[in-house]
Enzyme design. Structure first.
Site, PDB file in Angstrom:
ATOM      1  N   ASN A 282       1.088  -1.445   0.403  1.00 13.86           N
ATOM      2  CA  ASN A 282      -0.020  -0.253   0.193  1.00 13.86           C
ATOM      3  C   ASN A 282       1.488   1.570  -0.154  1.00 13.86           C
ATOM      4  OD1 ASN A 282      -2.992  -0.935   0.332  1.00 13.86           O
ATOM      5  ND2 ASN A 282      -3.890  -0.175   2.243  1.00 13.86           N
ATOM      6  N   PRO A 313       0.258 -13.799   0.096  1.00 14.78           N
ATOM      7  CA  PRO A 313      -0.044 -14.498   1.580  1.00 14.78           C
ATOM      8  C   PRO A 313      -1.324 -15.179   1.220  1.00 14.78           C
ATOM      9  CG  PRO A 313      -0.673 -12.177   1.727  1.00 14.78           C
ATOM     10  CD  PRO A 313       0.549 -11.799   1.202  1.00 14.78           C
ATOM     11  N   HIS A 337      -1.400  -8.614  -3.534  1.00 15.72           N
ATOM     12  CA  HIS A 337      -0.670  -8.671  -2.359  1.00 15.72           C
ATOM     13  C   HIS A 337      -1.663 -10.122  -1.586  1.00 15.72           C
ATOM     14  CE1 HIS A 337      -4.507  -7.036  -0.697  1.00 15.72           C
ATOM     15  NE2 HIS A 337      -4.060  -6.892  -0.077  1.00 15.72           N
TER      16      HIS A 337
END
EC number: 6.5.1.8
Length: 408
Positions: A282, A313, A337
């Site tokens: 971010n 993840p 992400h």
């Protein structure tokens, strides 16, 4: 061509979403952003895309001459750390609850609500390694608080090296060869939230006369060459450094906790680049793409330049991946992400029960109470489908499975 092309009246949107669902609201949010006149070439969308507050999660927004503060958001510098340790599964205690408790003791997490109460998510007496990292931040903090005194009244120093709440986590994982990894997810905590919130509001106030002409008020922006543009970039860069050091401090303290439980050396004598990674997902920074210098805002996306290592993840209880970037220029050298939500936190809490959470995380030592139901694996996209959709963006180096998870 591995992406879907979404045409708009201005810049197109390239979506790496084959085989994964995309909400109609997220598509509309992307179209609104693509209408902005300073978008450079196109917006790139990762397979974990979903509707976000201010901007679409899983989007890569390249701009020339302007930055949208709400696209960066309030969790500035949020990202991941991963460390491949010298331990194997056999070195872990039989009772993993003992290890989870040691990590929870080593790293402040969660939040205490109400005035006049000590916040359990902040340090009372920060340890030495936090002091050392704060020293790297102090000069920037002095500039920030002298120019904007409002930031004096924030959680800053005592939040450094702490986890937070929501989807932030610390995990102990095993790779395919049963090597132990530490993986954690957090950002710039209270001070980053304060910086993000203030500058988002400021951009909207500065554009008050023309705000209604924008597709959304969340698209209020600062123009390059203005004082607020420069101040925002400087404040964001500081918050991103805070986030990176925050994760480093937590990693050090988790290593110490793991060492105290196993009574073995945790860090390998020599750690390769692919075995110790600290990456934002971010953030905004200046980069060069298609031969030009631009600003790239990654809102829930990771830099994936050729040979660059990253962390993707899965949800709590699902697989996670250590990846190497393939440098796909069409994605502005980016990847997802995570898995990405398929439903809101509110809907997940209505749809699933504590019993569902217990079943879904049976193989993980973690919290299984009502407060974490919104993080149940079924609230997220299938991570295998997400990885398949971005096979031209990254290659998988390690596949990890969680055995311990600490949530705020």
């Amino acid at each position: 061509m591995n992406y879907e092309l979404l045409t708009t009246e201005n810049a197109p949107v390239k979506m790496w979403t084959k085989g994964v669902p995309v909400e109609a609201d997220a598509r509309q949010q992307l179209i609104n952003t693509a209408k902005m006149p300073f978008i450079f070439k196109h917006i790139a969308v990762m397979p974990d895309v979903h509707l976000g507050k201010g901007s679409t999660i899983g989007s890569v927004i390249p701009t020339k001459g302007a930055i949208i503060p709400a696209a960066v958001g309030v969790d500035i510098g949020c990202g991941m750390n991963a460390l491949r340790t010298a331990l194997t599964a056999e070195d872990l205690p039989e009772n993993l609850a003992e290890l989870r408790q040691a990590i929870e003791t080593a790293v402040p997490h969660g939040r205490t609500t109400g005035r006049c109460k000590r916040d359990k998510g902040a340090w009372e007496n920060p340890p030495v390694n936090v002091d050392a990292k704060w020293a790297e931040l102090e000069a920037g903090y002095q500039w920030l608080t002298q120019k904007y005194p409002r930031f004096l009244n924030t959680n800053n120093y005592k939040h450094l090296g702490t986890l937070g709440t929501g989807n932030h986590f610390i995990e102990i994982c095993l790779d395919e060869s049963d090597q132990v990894w530490i993986m954690l997810h957090s950002g710039s905590r209270g001070i980053g939230n304060a910086i993000g919130t203030y500058f988002i509001d400021l951009a909207q106030k500065e554009m008050q006369e023309t705000l209604e002409t924008l597709p959304s008020r969340d698209l209020a922006y600062f123009m390059e060459g203005t004082e607020y543009f420069d101040d925002y970039l400087k404040a964001v860069a500081w918050a991103q450094l805070f986030a990176s050091l925050n994760r480093d401090a937590m990693m050090e303290n988790v290593v110490t906790a793991l060492q105290s439980i196993t009574q073995k050396t945790v860090r390998q004598p020599q750690t390769l680049a692919m075995e110790e990674i600290n990456c934002h997902h971010n953030y905004v920074q200046k980069e060069q793409h298609f031969g030009e210098e631009i600003y790239v805002t990654r809102k829930g996306a990771v830099s994936a330049r050729a040979g660059q290592y990253g962390i993707i993840p899965g949800s709590m209880g699902a697989k996670s991946f250590i990846v190497r970037g393939l440098g796909n220029e069409e994605s502005f050298c980016s990847c997802s992400h995570g898995a990405g939500r398929v439903m809101s936190r509110t809907k997940a809490k209505k749809l699933f029960s504590v019993e569902d959470q217990i079943r879904a995380t049976a193989h993980v030592e973690c919290r299984k109470d009502a407060e974490v139901i919104d993080e149940i694996p079924m609230a997220y996209k299938d991570i295998d489908a997400v990885m398949a959709a971005q096979s031209d963006l990254v290659e998988v180096i390690y596949t990890l499975r969680q055995v311990v998870c600490v949530k705020g």
